[in-house]
Design an enzyme around this catalytic site. Structure first.
Site: not given
Ligand code: HH2
Length: 287
Positions: A230, A265
């Site tokens: 992030k 995660r």
């Molecule tokens: N962060 C993202 C997505 N889902 N869910 C939870 N519970 N906690 C988090 O911190 C979280 C999440 C964002 O990360 P990423 O999936 O890599 O990116 P994107 O939302 O752009 O797909």
């Protein structure tokens, strides 16, 4: 609510011991995720990525079809189902609990029918119909629920986020939302809370939450921490490309574990697993 940490999490047919931090490996079936957008956008590459994450030591697989990055366009239901379901169906036989990252009640229902053991909602089941879908999933199918804090919505969340006391406010929100789920009949040992790093938070807010994560753990539910790749890590390390943030992400995951997180995660499962193994070897008294 009790502040003792639960010993296990029930997730569908799985009972996950929480004696050591669990690794949740991220599978983004998206063209536009901030962290790895486009790398696993088709089902075949997402499925082989999920297999690899399991081989590398993931305890849970988290499949997402819609990016939540700041300013991401909302995704129509049919598109999200088309992305998520084939990957979910291929992942269930891998023998690890599969979580689905969604805020849509229809996706929640179909994911549970297809074998999802956990629902992960960045909206903490506040969108219309989500509370009912999540409650039914938990009470009828034993599915675990992850409730995340977010200030405002993905389109506007990074427009000057503000808190008087970020740790207290995030904690109060998570306590209130978990109580709503408990009042709706969900068992405590199926709930996970998440402070939502990067969701309506500045770098200073994210660092304060990481520093004081133990106060979130006082809620008495397993804490999930998602710091991987992030922008706070980019800010601290000076790495502008999210894929160059592995070392910072692993350090952040360790700090989260040290401060009470029980589910991490992450995108980089193998590196996180090795770092956690070292941390466990030192912190677990064996001699
Ligand atoms: N962060 C993202 C997505 N889902 N869910 C939870 N519970 N906690 C988090 O911190 C979280 C999440 C964002 O990360 P990423 O999936 O890599 O990116 P994107 O939302 O752009 O797909």
């Amino acid at each position: 609510m009790p502040s003792v940490q639960p010993c296990f999490l029930k997730a569908g047919p799985f009972v996950l011991p929480l004696g050591r931090p669990l690794i949740m490996g991220v599978v983004n079936v998206t063209p536009d995720s901030f962290s790895d957008g486009g790398d696993f956008a088709d089902s075949a590459s997402a499925i082989s990525h999920a297999r690899r994450l399991v081989e590398e030591g993931a305890d849970i697989i988290d499949i997402g079809g819609e990016s939540s990055r700041p300013g991401a366009a909302p995704l129509p239901l049919e598109d999200e189902l088309r992305r998520v379901l084939p990957v979910l169906e291929a992942c269930v036989p891998l023998g690890k609990p599969v979580s689905v990252d969604t805020c849509k009640p229809e996706v929640m229902r179909m994911a549970v029918e297809a074998g999802a053991a956990m629902l992960n909602d960045i909206w903490a089941f506040r969108r219309e119909g989500a509370l009912e879908a999540a409650t039914a999933a938990a009470t009828r199918h034993g599915v675990a629920l992850c409730l995340m804090h977010m200030q405002r919505d993905p389109a506007t969340m990074q427009d000057d986020p503000h808190y008087e006391d970020v740790v207290a406010e995030v904690g109060a929100f998570l306590r209130q939302r978990t109580q709503v789920l408990i009042d709706a009949g969900v068992a405590r040992d199926q709930l996970v809370v998440d402070p939502g790093f990067g969701f309506g938070k500045t770098v200073a807010h994210n660092l304060a939450l990481l520093r004081h994560l133990a106060r979130i753990a006082e809620i008495g539910m397993p804490v999930l921490a998602g710091l991987s790749r992030k922008s706070t890590i980019g800010h601290v390390t000076g790495r502008s490309d999210p894929k160059d943030r592995q070392a910072g992400s692993v350090a952040a995951a360790l700090l989260a574990a040290q401060n009470g997180a029980t589910i991490l995660r992450v995108h980089d499962v193998a590196a996180t697993r090795d770092a956690l193994a070292m941390w466990m070897a030192v912190t677990t008294e064996q001699t």
